[in-house]
Design a protein around this motif. Structure first.
Motif, PDB file in Angstrom:
ATOM      1  N   VAL A 228      -4.102  90.920  37.505  1.00 25.55           N
ATOM      2  CA  VAL A 228      -4.689  89.665  37.019  1.00 25.55           C
ATOM      3  C   VAL A 228      -5.958  89.331  37.807  1.00 25.55           C
ATOM      4  N   ARG A 229      -5.897  89.500  39.114  1.00 29.46           N
ATOM      5  CA  ARG A 229      -7.064  89.182  39.953  1.00 29.46           C
ATOM      6  C   ARG A 229      -8.300  89.965  39.498  1.00 29.46           C
ATOM      7  N   SER A 230      -8.099  91.211  39.099  1.00 31.99           N
ATOM      8  CA  SER A 230      -9.229  92.044  38.685  1.00 31.99           C
ATOM      9  C   SER A 230      -9.886  91.545  37.400  1.00 31.99           C
ATOM     10  N   ARG A 231      -9.182  90.692  36.657  1.00 34.89           N
ATOM     11  CA  ARG A 231      -9.707  90.161  35.393  1.00 34.89           C
ATOM     12  C   ARG A 231     -10.229  88.731  35.517  1.00 34.89           C
ATOM     13  N   LEU A 232     -10.122  88.119  36.699  1.00 29.09           N
ATOM     14  CA  LEU A 232     -10.455  86.703  36.822  1.00 29.09           C
ATOM     15  C   LEU A 232     -11.916  86.397  36.478  1.00 29.09           C
ATOM     16  N   ALA A 233     -12.826  87.253  36.933  1.00 30.09           N
ATOM     17  CA  ALA A 233     -14.241  86.991  36.641  1.00 30.09           C
ATOM     18  C   ALA A 233     -14.474  86.957  35.131  1.00 30.09           C
ATOM     19  N   ARG A 234     -13.875  87.911  34.433  1.00 27.37           N
ATOM     20  CA  ARG A 234     -13.997  87.962  32.969  1.00 27.37           C
ATOM     21  C   ARG A 234     -13.380  86.708  32.339  1.00 27.37           C
ATOM     22  N   TYR A 235     -12.181  86.324  32.788  1.00 29.49           N
ATOM     23  CA  TYR A 235     -11.508  85.164  32.206  1.00 29.49           C
ATOM     24  C   TYR A 235     -12.255  83.866  32.491  1.00 29.49           C
ATOM     25  N   ARG A 236     -12.829  83.739  33.682  1.00 30.62           N
ATOM     26  CA  ARG A 236     -13.575  82.519  34.011  1.00 30.62           C
ATOM     27  C   ARG A 236     -14.826  82.407  33.149  1.00 30.62           C
ATOM     28  N   ALA A 237     -15.441  83.541  32.846  1.00 28.93           N
ATOM     29  CA  ALA A 237     -16.606  83.521  31.969  1.00 28.93           C
ATOM     30  C   ALA A 237     -16.213  83.070  30.562  1.00 28.93           C
ATOM     31  N   ILE A 238     -15.069  83.561  30.077  1.00 27.08           N
ATOM     32  CA  ILE A 238     -14.572  83.130  28.765  1.00 27.08           C
ATOM     33  C   ILE A 238     -14.300  81.630  28.777  1.00 27.08           C
ATOM     34  N   ALA A 239     -13.631  81.165  29.827  1.00 29.96           N
ATOM     35  CA  ALA A 239     -13.286  79.745  29.921  1.00 29.96           C
ATOM     36  C   ALA A 239     -14.534  78.872  29.982  1.00 29.96           C
TER      37      ALA A 239
ATOM     38  N   VAL B  78      -5.059  82.804  40.211  1.00 28.03           N
ATOM     39  CA  VAL B  78      -3.813  83.539  40.368  1.00 28.03           C
ATOM     40  C   VAL B  78      -3.323  83.326  41.798  1.00 28.03           C
ATOM     41  N   ALA B  79      -2.032  83.105  41.959  1.00 31.14           N
ATOM     42  CA  ALA B  79      -1.505  82.757  43.274  1.00 31.14           C
ATOM     43  C   ALA B  79      -0.094  83.290  43.466  1.00 31.14           C
ATOM     44  N   ARG B  80       0.254  83.533  44.709  1.00 36.13           N
ATOM     45  CA  ARG B  80       1.628  83.855  45.101  1.00 36.13           C
ATOM     46  C   ARG B  80       2.315  82.532  45.448  1.00 36.13           C
ATOM     47  N   TRP B  81       3.406  82.226  44.793  1.00 35.06           N
ATOM     48  CA  TRP B  81       4.140  80.990  45.089  1.00 35.06           C
ATOM     49  C   TRP B  81       4.970  81.211  46.346  1.00 35.06           C
ATOM     50  N   PHE B  82       4.861  80.287  47.306  1.00 26.48           N
ATOM     51  CA  PHE B  82       5.596  80.441  48.557  1.00 26.48           C
ATOM     52  C   PHE B  82       6.415  79.198  48.911  1.00 26.48           C
ATOM     53  N   ARG B  83       6.341  78.196  48.078  1.00 28.69           N
ATOM     54  CA  ARG B  83       7.074  76.966  48.339  1.00 28.69           C
ATOM     55  C   ARG B  83       8.486  77.052  47.756  1.00 28.69           C
TER      56      ARG B  83
ATOM     57  N   VAL C 263       4.549  85.328  41.053  1.00 29.06           N
ATOM     58  CA  VAL C 263       3.111  85.247  40.791  1.00 29.06           C
ATOM     59  C   VAL C 263       2.875  84.246  39.670  1.00 29.06           C
ATOM     60  N   LEU C 264       1.957  83.303  39.904  1.00 30.38           N
ATOM     61  CA  LEU C 264       1.599  82.292  38.920  1.00 30.38           C
ATOM     62  C   LEU C 264       0.118  82.422  38.579  1.00 30.38           C
ATOM     63  N   PHE C 265      -0.196  82.199  37.314  1.00 24.06           N
ATOM     64  CA  PHE C 265      -1.574  82.315  36.837  1.00 24.06           C
ATOM     65  C   PHE C 265      -1.933  81.076  36.030  1.00 24.06           C
ATOM     66  N   ALA C 266      -2.820  80.245  36.586  1.00 23.15           N
ATOM     67  CA  ALA C 266      -3.325  79.080  35.863  1.00 23.15           C
ATOM     68  C   ALA C 266      -4.382  79.565  34.879  1.00 23.15           C
ATOM     69  N   TRP C 267      -4.079  79.459  33.588  1.00 28.95           N
ATOM     70  CA  TRP C 267      -4.956  80.055  32.578  1.00 28.95           C
ATOM     71  C   TRP C 267      -5.941  79.068  31.976  1.00 28.95           C
TER      72      TRP C 267
ATOM     73  N   PHE D 255       1.019  80.431  33.613  1.00 27.81           N
ATOM     74  CA  PHE D 255       1.880  81.558  33.295  1.00 27.81           C
ATOM     75  C   PHE D 255       2.686  81.961  34.531  1.00 27.81           C
ATOM     76  N   LYS D 256       3.965  82.217  34.335  1.00 24.71           N
ATOM     77  CA  LYS D 256       4.724  82.976  35.326  1.00 24.71           C
ATOM     78  C   LYS D 256       4.498  84.446  34.977  1.00 24.71           C
ATOM     79  N   VAL D 257       3.973  85.198  35.919  1.00 28.56           N
ATOM     80  CA  VAL D 257       3.595  86.590  35.671  1.00 28.56           C
ATOM     81  C   VAL D 257       4.708  87.494  36.198  1.00 28.56           C
ATOM     82  N   ILE D 258       5.448  88.100  35.279  1.00 28.25           N
ATOM     83  CA  ILE D 258       6.625  88.903  35.635  1.00 28.25           C
ATOM     84  C   ILE D 258       6.288  90.378  35.451  1.00 28.25           C
TER      85      ILE D 258
END
Length: 381
Positions: A297-308, A265-270, A255-259, A280-283
């Motif tokens: 992480v997905r549940s917090r994205l709206a909050r984080y995007r507002a901060i950004a 937030v994305a699942r790496w498949f390559r 799981v990767l999270f571009a902060w 972030f590598k989310v371990i």
């Protein structure tokens, strides 16, 4: 495969048009407005294409139709193209795209594949040259390209063979979307049934990437930046042959999270890749499966995007302290492994199918360099 003619691209087109000069609106209503950024990458997802205000006369002039081909005419993606298998009603296209509408005697999907061939890409690279400030090519220059064109029946056969692979990739996209939607729904139901609030940093460890693009050699593993997460590899993707610690490597299923920037937030498949800064590598902690970290992480994205958005003087971002904010997770974690793995398998299969398609594309479509004479024919190898 019979005889092939060498034709200018303009000669197989019924019409060639520039797009609409306008800016996308901030609201989710109106007319879909296709841009270069929407056609670059592995997939075109109309759900993410923005809207534009346009009156009926404008919509009619720039209206896209199924089977149209759009080509980027500026920037590092000059020459990138997309054959439109489907078009939302009334969708229009932006001025940095050129729309090609193919004549009835040719198969538009075949022409679309011809514009993705090594021969056409080489032509574009040659005419763009070293325009390092802002590469670009006019509609006249793009459609002066010479392409090899067989009989319509052969065009259809080649398009059908290559299209079968793309159709399976599209089916895999739907499998991924459905699996992820089901997983999210079950997770949210479990949260509602038995909510537990903990700091996000207790759910997972967040390992920041490093500036691995510096001194890149052009060989070795891909360096994952935000662009590679959101759109996949492209002309600007960087490779490096550095030795890198495991905590800075992305492997399928991680799981990767571009902060910063897009905050995704994305699942790496390559294949295995190197994680660059701003990601972030989310371990997951305590033996949790990866999808628990993803959903948290997905549940917090709206909050984080507002901060950004509030910090977006140059590139909006969050700070590490925001990872200590509370997140609600299920007290009893549901088993969603099968849905996570099904989506991952479909994504990886699509990579293999795309490689096969590109290999066949190079072999099935011959190059057609040089000037063309009216009526001239060339036999395929």
């Amino acid at each position: 495969m019979g005889e092939w003619r060498r034709l200018r691209l303009r000669d197989v087109c019924e019409r060639v048009d520039y797009g609409l000069t306008a800016s996308a609106t901030a609201v989710d209503t109106g007319t879909r407005f296709l841009r270069i950024t929407d056609i670059v990458g592995a997939r075109l997802d109309w759900r993410t294409v923005p809207f534009v205000d346009a009156d009926e006369r404008t919509r009619e002039r720039y209206r896209l139709a199924r089977g149209d081909i759009v080509v980027a005419r500026t920037g590092s993606t000059t020459g990138e193209s997309r054959w439109l298998a489907e078009v939302p009603p009334g969708a229009v296209f932006a001025s940095y795209l050129v729309r090609l509408r193919v004549k009835a005697e040719h198969d538009p999907r075949f022409i679309g594949y011809a514009l993705r061939s090594p021969a056409f890409r080489s032509y574009v690279a040659g005419v763009v040259g070293d325009k390092s400030a802002q590469p670009n090519a006019s509609a006249a220059t793009l459609t002066a390209a010479v392409i090899a064109v067989p009989s319509r029946s052969t065009q259809q056969a080649i398009a059908a063979a290559l299209g079968a692979l793309d159709d399976k990739i599209a089916l895999n996209d739907r499998i991924v979307a459905t699996s992820d939607a089901l997983r999210a729904a079950v997770w949210e139901a479990a949260v509602a049934a038995n909510p537990v609030t903990v700091p996000l940093s207790e759910v997972a460890e967040f390992v920041n990437g490093r500036p691995f693009t510096r001194g890149a050699t052009g060989h070795g593993r891909m360096v994952v930046r935000i662009a590679e997460i959101t759109s996949g590899p492209g002309p600007a993707t960087v490779h490096h042959d550095l030795d890198v610690a495991d905590r800075h490597l992305a492997r399928p299923g991680d799981v990767l999270f571009a902060w910063s920037g897009s905050l995704t937030v994305a699942r790496w498949f390559r294949p295995e890749a190197i994680i660059n800064q701003h990601i972030f590598k989310v371990i997951p902690r305590a033996g949790r499966p990866p999808w628990t970290a993803y959903e948290a992480v997905r549940s917090r994205l709206a909050r984080y995007r507002a901060i950004a958005a509030d910090r977006a003087t140059t590139m909006g971002h969050i700070q590490r302290r925001h990872l200590n904010e509370p997140v609600t997770v299920p007290g009893r974690t549901p088993d969603l492994e099968s849905l996570w793995q099904r989506a991952l398998a479909a994504e990886q299969e699509s990579l293999a199918l795309a490689d096969l398609r590109d290999t066949l594309l190079a072999r099935l479509l011959p190059a057609a360099p040089g000037p063309v004479a009216d009526g001239e024919q060339v036999r395929s190898g």
